[in-house]
Structure formats: structure tokens, C-alpha cells
Design an enzyme around this catalytic site. Structure first.
Site, PDB file in Angstrom:
ATOM      1  N   GLN A  19     -22.285  48.409 -18.487  1.00  0.00           N
ATOM      2  CA  GLN A  19     -21.829  47.075 -18.839  1.00  0.00           C
ATOM      3  C   GLN A  19     -21.196  46.289 -17.703  1.00  0.00           C
ATOM      4  O   GLN A  19     -21.212  45.088 -17.497  1.00  0.00           O
ATOM      5  CB  GLN A  19     -20.707  47.355 -19.777  1.00  0.00           C
ATOM      6  CG  GLN A  19     -21.203  47.507 -21.296  1.00  0.00           C
ATOM      7  CD  GLN A  19     -20.956  48.978 -21.543  1.00  0.00           C
ATOM      8  OE1 GLN A  19     -21.175  49.834 -20.540  1.00  0.00           O
ATOM      9  NE2 GLN A  19     -21.086  49.586 -22.875  1.00  0.00           N
ATOM     10  N   ARG A  41     -20.323  51.217 -35.808  1.00  0.00           N
ATOM     11  CA  ARG A  41     -19.619  51.626 -34.682  1.00  0.00           C
ATOM     12  C   ARG A  41     -18.389  52.120 -35.204  1.00  0.00           C
ATOM     13  O   ARG A  41     -17.675  51.356 -35.711  1.00  0.00           O
ATOM     14  CB  ARG A  41     -19.580  50.525 -33.621  1.00  0.00           C
ATOM     15  CG  ARG A  41     -21.153  50.481 -33.135  1.00  0.00           C
ATOM     16  CD  ARG A  41     -21.313  49.742 -31.475  1.00  0.00           C
ATOM     17  NE  ARG A  41     -20.850  50.891 -30.683  1.00  0.00           N
ATOM     18  CZ  ARG A  41     -20.608  50.303 -29.381  1.00  0.00           C
ATOM     19  NH1 ARG A  41     -20.533  49.010 -29.097  1.00  0.00           N
ATOM     20  NH2 ARG A  41     -20.057  51.281 -28.617  1.00  0.00           N
ATOM     21  N   ASP A  60     -10.774  48.210 -27.202  1.00  0.00           N
ATOM     22  CA  ASP A  60     -11.181  48.445 -28.587  1.00  0.00           C
ATOM     23  C   ASP A  60     -10.353  48.519 -29.421  1.00  0.00           C
ATOM     24  O   ASP A  60     -10.621  48.306 -30.685  1.00  0.00           O
ATOM     25  CB  ASP A  60     -12.320  49.507 -28.341  1.00  0.00           C
ATOM     26  CG  ASP A  60     -13.463  48.916 -27.641  1.00  0.00           C
ATOM     27  OD1 ASP A  60     -13.367  49.078 -26.217  1.00  0.00           O
ATOM     28  OD2 ASP A  60     -14.395  48.439 -28.268  1.00  0.00           O
ATOM     29  N   ARG A  69     -22.002  43.899 -28.246  1.00  0.00           N
ATOM     30  CA  ARG A  69     -21.175  44.935 -28.110  1.00  0.00           C
ATOM     31  C   ARG A  69     -19.883  44.015 -27.533  1.00  0.00           C
ATOM     32  O   ARG A  69     -19.791  42.997 -27.309  1.00  0.00           O
ATOM     33  CB  ARG A  69     -21.602  45.691 -27.183  1.00  0.00           C
ATOM     34  CG  ARG A  69     -22.643  45.611 -26.028  1.00  0.00           C
ATOM     35  CD  ARG A  69     -22.024  44.765 -25.169  1.00  0.00           C
ATOM     36  NE  ARG A  69     -20.782  45.176 -24.571  1.00  0.00           N
ATOM     37  CZ  ARG A  69     -19.844  44.397 -23.859  1.00  0.00           C
ATOM     38  NH1 ARG A  69     -19.933  43.246 -23.655  1.00  0.00           N
ATOM     39  NH2 ARG A  69     -18.848  45.118 -23.601  1.00  0.00           N
ATOM     40  N   GLY A  70     -18.688  44.837 -27.573  1.00  0.00           N
ATOM     41  CA  GLY A  70     -17.634  44.312 -27.316  1.00  0.00           C
ATOM     42  C   GLY A  70     -16.915  44.136 -28.499  1.00  0.00           C
ATOM     43  O   GLY A  70     -17.289  43.482 -29.512  1.00  0.00           O
ATOM     44  N   ALA A  71     -15.558  44.696 -28.555  1.00  0.00           N
ATOM     45  CA  ALA A  71     -14.841  44.582 -29.828  1.00  0.00           C
ATOM     46  C   ALA A  71     -14.735  43.214 -30.548  1.00  0.00           C
ATOM     47  O   ALA A  71     -15.080  43.387 -31.550  1.00  0.00           O
ATOM     48  CB  ALA A  71     -13.602  44.973 -29.614  1.00  0.00           C
ATOM     49  N   ASN A 106     -10.124  52.330 -24.967  1.00  0.00           N
ATOM     50  CA  ASN A 106     -11.273  51.392 -24.403  1.00  0.00           C
ATOM     51  C   ASN A 106     -12.418  52.064 -23.761  1.00  0.00           C
ATOM     52  O   ASN A 106     -12.319  53.368 -23.854  1.00  0.00           O
ATOM     53  CB  ASN A 106     -10.569  50.446 -23.226  1.00  0.00           C
ATOM     54  CG  ASN A 106     -11.611  49.163 -22.896  1.00  0.00           C
ATOM     55  OD1 ASN A 106     -11.924  48.592 -23.331  1.00  0.00           O
ATOM     56  ND2 ASN A 106     -11.533  48.911 -21.455  1.00  0.00           N
ATOM     57  N   LYS A 107     -13.609  51.315 -23.099  1.00  0.00           N
ATOM     58  CA  LYS A 107     -14.537  52.166 -22.590  1.00  0.00           C
ATOM     59  C   LYS A 107     -14.477  53.327 -21.693  1.00  0.00           C
ATOM     60  O   LYS A 107     -13.410  53.304 -20.894  1.00  0.00           O
ATOM     61  CB  LYS A 107     -15.147  51.022 -21.526  1.00  0.00           C
ATOM     62  CG  LYS A 107     -16.295  51.479 -20.975  1.00  0.00           C
ATOM     63  CD  LYS A 107     -17.496  52.122 -22.065  1.00  0.00           C
ATOM     64  CE  LYS A 107     -18.038  51.347 -23.156  1.00  0.00           C
ATOM     65  NZ  LYS A 107     -18.968  51.920 -24.248  1.00  0.00           N
TER      66      LYS A 107
HETATM   67  O1  MRU Z   1     -19.567  50.114 -25.975  1.00  0.00           O
HETATM   68  P1  MRU Z   1     -19.156  48.637 -25.941  1.00  0.00           P
HETATM   69  O2  MRU Z   1     -19.753  47.888 -24.849  1.00  0.00           O
HETATM   70  O3  MRU Z   1     -19.042  47.864 -27.089  1.00  0.00           O
HETATM   71  O4  MRU Z   1     -17.547  48.736 -25.011  1.00  0.00           O
HETATM   72  C1  MRU Z   1     -16.884  47.525 -24.682  1.00  0.00           C
HETATM   73  C2  MRU Z   1     -15.680  47.660 -24.402  1.00  0.00           C
HETATM   74  O5  MRU Z   1     -14.994  48.755 -24.161  1.00  0.00           O
HETATM   75  C3  MRU Z   1     -14.615  46.543 -23.864  1.00  0.00           C
HETATM   76  O6  MRU Z   1     -14.050  46.881 -22.713  1.00  0.00           O
HETATM   77  C4  MRU Z   1     -13.699  46.031 -25.107  1.00  0.00           C
HETATM   78  O7  MRU Z   1     -14.529  46.024 -26.489  1.00  0.00           O
HETATM   79  C5  MRU Z   1     -13.010  45.020 -25.082  1.00  0.00           C
HETATM   80  S1  MRU Z   1     -13.915  43.564 -25.000  1.00  0.00           S
HETATM   81  C6  MRU Z   1     -13.178  42.190 -25.086  1.00  0.00           C
END
Ligand code: MRU
Length: 349
Positions: free
Chosen positions: A201, A96, A242, A53-55, A252-253
Site C-alpha cells: 500500500q 473484513r 484500523d 481498503r483503509g478503515a 494498524n497495518k
Molecule cells: O489492509 P488495508 O489496506 O485495508 O489496511 C489499511 C491500514 O492499515 C491503514 O493504515 C488504516 O486503515 C488507516 S486508514 C485511514
């Protein structure tokens, strides 16, 4: 434990022995388990179930998923290969909806095969491009780190939300990359990580990876952010993204928006670290799909149900922070200050 060679950091995603190897982030911090994907459908499942996970990590993993699809293909002609790649593209694309890196990465790899004449050359082009993207991700994080480190002071206590670290990228991280670079520049910074309900996370990943790398980190409940800011503990905020729109709206999250409002109220600078692969130059705020995740994430804590049966639940995974709450957006090309739209044009020439 796989480590990025020169950096001695966790390596989140890797192409190894003709497979995509991922750290299984659903098992962290209790177990360090690697998942080996030999089929692009396994890669899609890994993205969907948040093994990865994470963009930026999602983007590179999907690109490597296409490389697997190319490798798996029994196509005898370019037309057959393109059909197979297109099927994989659609499956990976549907994993996603919010992180733009996923779409950016898949399109970049598909573009690379256009005009290639032979199946063999096309398969090689797909893999080469995906591996190049993995290398570029680390490089961009390093450059972002160098640009961002100038904004932080010795002794700063920095709040971060979710995980925008090594585990959200190939290695080094975006927001946590800036913190790493600040420390590498000799400045002592400590980190306050929010738990980041409901998937945790912050607790499971940020606390784990900073502890793993010897960075001073404390964990707080999401609900303690206002209190900590009111007490003057937090000197700066840095988060990842994201998706960043040309207007400076940052997706973002979930919970990032609340943190930004609190930072604004308490005059704490609020920074976003995002590579250009996270920028979406076309969409408007209302076009962006906010992922809605399973209600199980909300009604349960661990395996235990904590909410009554039948209650209505909303579980949006991301929110949007408007540009007026953002002090600066740190990219690999430099730091964007408001007005973002104008300054983005200037930054990109
Ligand atoms: O749902 P996730 O864990 O994929 O969400 C991740 C985030 O929101 C991060 O802050 C974002 O992807 C930045 S990662 C460098």
C-alpha cells in the site's frame, strides 16, 4: 479522474447515478480504473478483494452498500425490507474483520431505519445516512488535519506506513490529511513512505497519491526504517489506524508495531491519526480479530513465486501497538496524549 470538488483530491468512494463508484485500488498506480457497483454483493466483493481498503473508506463503502441493498429490495412491508437489509448487513459485515469502522458504519445505518414506518422512508433514510457519513468523513479528516498540523514543524521529514490517505478514506486522509494540513499551513514537510509488504500500500498508493498531489515523497523498503532513524533522517512518524481501543492500543497495518518500537528507541515522536469512528470503546486487546490473508501475498512478488513450495507461511494483516509507544493520537476533537484512557474520557466529556 473523479476529484473531491473543493479539495481537488482523489475521491475514493462516491454515490453516483444510483450506484457505488470506487477507485479500483488493486490497479493503482498503473491504471486509474473505476468500479461501478449496482448490487450490494459487488460492494462486499470490492471490500474483500481490496478494490477499496483503509478503515474509513471500508466503513463508508459498506454503508453505501446497505443503501444499494435498500434500493434493490422489492419489499412491500417494513418487515420484508428489514429482512433484506439484515441479509445485506451480514454479507457486508463478513468482508473484513479488523477495521472497526466497518461494523460502526453498518450499525449506524441499521439504527437509522429502526422506528421508520414506511418502506419508502426507510430506503431514503438508509441512503441519506450513508451519504452523510461520506461527508462527515471528509470533515473529520479536515479537523484532524488542523489539530495535527500544530504538532509538525517546518522542514520535518515524516515517515508513514501503509496508506492512510485520501485512498483510505473518502478523501483527504487521516495521517496523510495531517501532512496535507501541515503543508496548507505553510510548513514544508516531506514524506518517507514504507513499501508496506506484502500488499504494498505504501509503494502503490501512498507514493502515488502524494505524487499526484505534489507532496515531496520518497519510498523506502520496510526493512530500512531502523537505518533511516539511526541516521537521524526521520523527525516524526504518523500512521493511521484500523481500530483504537479505549486504552490507547492501536491496531494498524502489519509492521506498524516495529516502526513504533524503532521510533521509541530513537526518540522519534510516534503519532496516530484516527477519527472517532475508528475507536472501539468496548473491546480488549485480546478480543480483536487480526485478519489473516492469503499466503499468495507472501510467497509471490508480483506474479512470480519467490518462496519454496510447501514452506509454512503466516500472513497477519495487522498488528497492535501498545499505548506506551504512542506519543499522541490525533482525532477530530483534539489530540489525545497519554494516559489515553483518562484523557479520552475527558475529550469526550
Ligand atoms: O489492509 P488495508 O489496506 O485495508 O489496511 C489499511 C491500514 O492499515 C491503514 O493504515 C488504516 O486503515 C488507516 S486508514 C485511514
Amino acid at each position: 479522474m473523479a476529484k473531491e470538488k473543493s479539495l481537488d483530491l482523489l475521491l475514493t468512494v462516491e454515490w453516483k447515478d444510483d450506484a457505488v463508484v470506487l477507485i479500483d485500488q488493486t490497479k493503482l498506480p498503473n491504471k486509474m480504473v473505476y468500479v461501478k457497483c449496482t448490487d450490494y454483493r459487488q460492494v462486499a466483493d470490492a471490500i474483500k478483494s481490496m478494490v477499496v481498503r483503509g478503515a474509513p473508506a471500508i466503513g463508508v463503502t459498506a454503508a453505501l452498500g446497505l443503501a444499494l441493498a435498500a434500493k434493490q429490495s422489492k419489499a412491500k412491508s417494513m418487515q420484508e425490507l428489514m429482512t433484506d437489509l439484515d441479509t445485506a448487513f451480514k454479507v457486508l459485515r463478513a468482508t473484513r474483520p479488523t477495521a472497526v469502522n466497518l461494523f460502526w458504519a453498518l450499525e449506524r445505518v441499521m439504527d437509522k431505519v429502526k422506528g421508520v414506518k414506511t418502506v419508502e422512508d426507510a430506503k431514503k433514510a438508509v441512503l441519506d445516512e450513508a451519504i452523510r457519513m461520506a461527508q462527515e468523513d471528509i470533515q473529520a479528516n479536515r479537523e484532524m488535519g488542523a489539530n495535527g498540523a500544530k504538532l509538525f514543524k517546518d522542514g520535518d521529514v515524516v515517515l508513514t506506513h501503509c496508506n492512510a490517505g485520501s485512498l483510505a478514506t473518502v478523501a483527504y486522509g487521516t495521517a496523510l490529511g495531517v501532512i496535507r494540513a501541515t503543508r496548507e499551513a505553510g510548513k514544508r514537510v516531506s514524506v518517507i513512505a514504507t513499501e508496506t509488504r506484502p500488499v504494498m500500500q505504501g509503494a502503490r498508493l501512498t507514493a502515488f497519491e502524494l505524487q499526484h498531489d505534489g507532496v515531496d515523497v520518497s519510498l523506502i523498503p520496510d526493512t530500512a526504517v531502523g537505518h533511516m532513524m539511526a541516521r537521524g533522517v526521520i523527525k516524526r512518524v504518523i500512521v493511521g489506524a484500523d481500530r483504537v481501543l479505549r486504552t490507547g492500543h492501536v491496531f494498524n497495518k502489519i509492521g506498524t508495531y516495529q516502526v513504533a518500537i524503532l521510533a521509541n528507541k530513537h526518540k522519534v515522536p510516534f503519532y496516530v491519526a484516527a477519527p472517532l469512528s475508528t475507536f472501539d470503546f468496548e473491546s480488549n486487546p485480546e478480543d480483536v480479530v487480526i485478519e489473516e490473508r492469503s499466503i499468495d501475498e507472501v510467497v509471490k512478488v508480483g506474479r512470480k513465486r519467490v518462496a519454496p513450495k510447501g514452506v509454512r507461511i503466516f500472513n497477519p494483516a495487522f498488528d497492535m501497538t501498545p499505548p506506551e509507544l504512542i506519543t499522541g493520537i490525533i482525532t477530530e476533537k483534539g489530540v489525545l496524549k497519554p494516559p489515553f484512557e483518562k484523557n479520552l474520557k475527558a475529550l469526550l466529556g
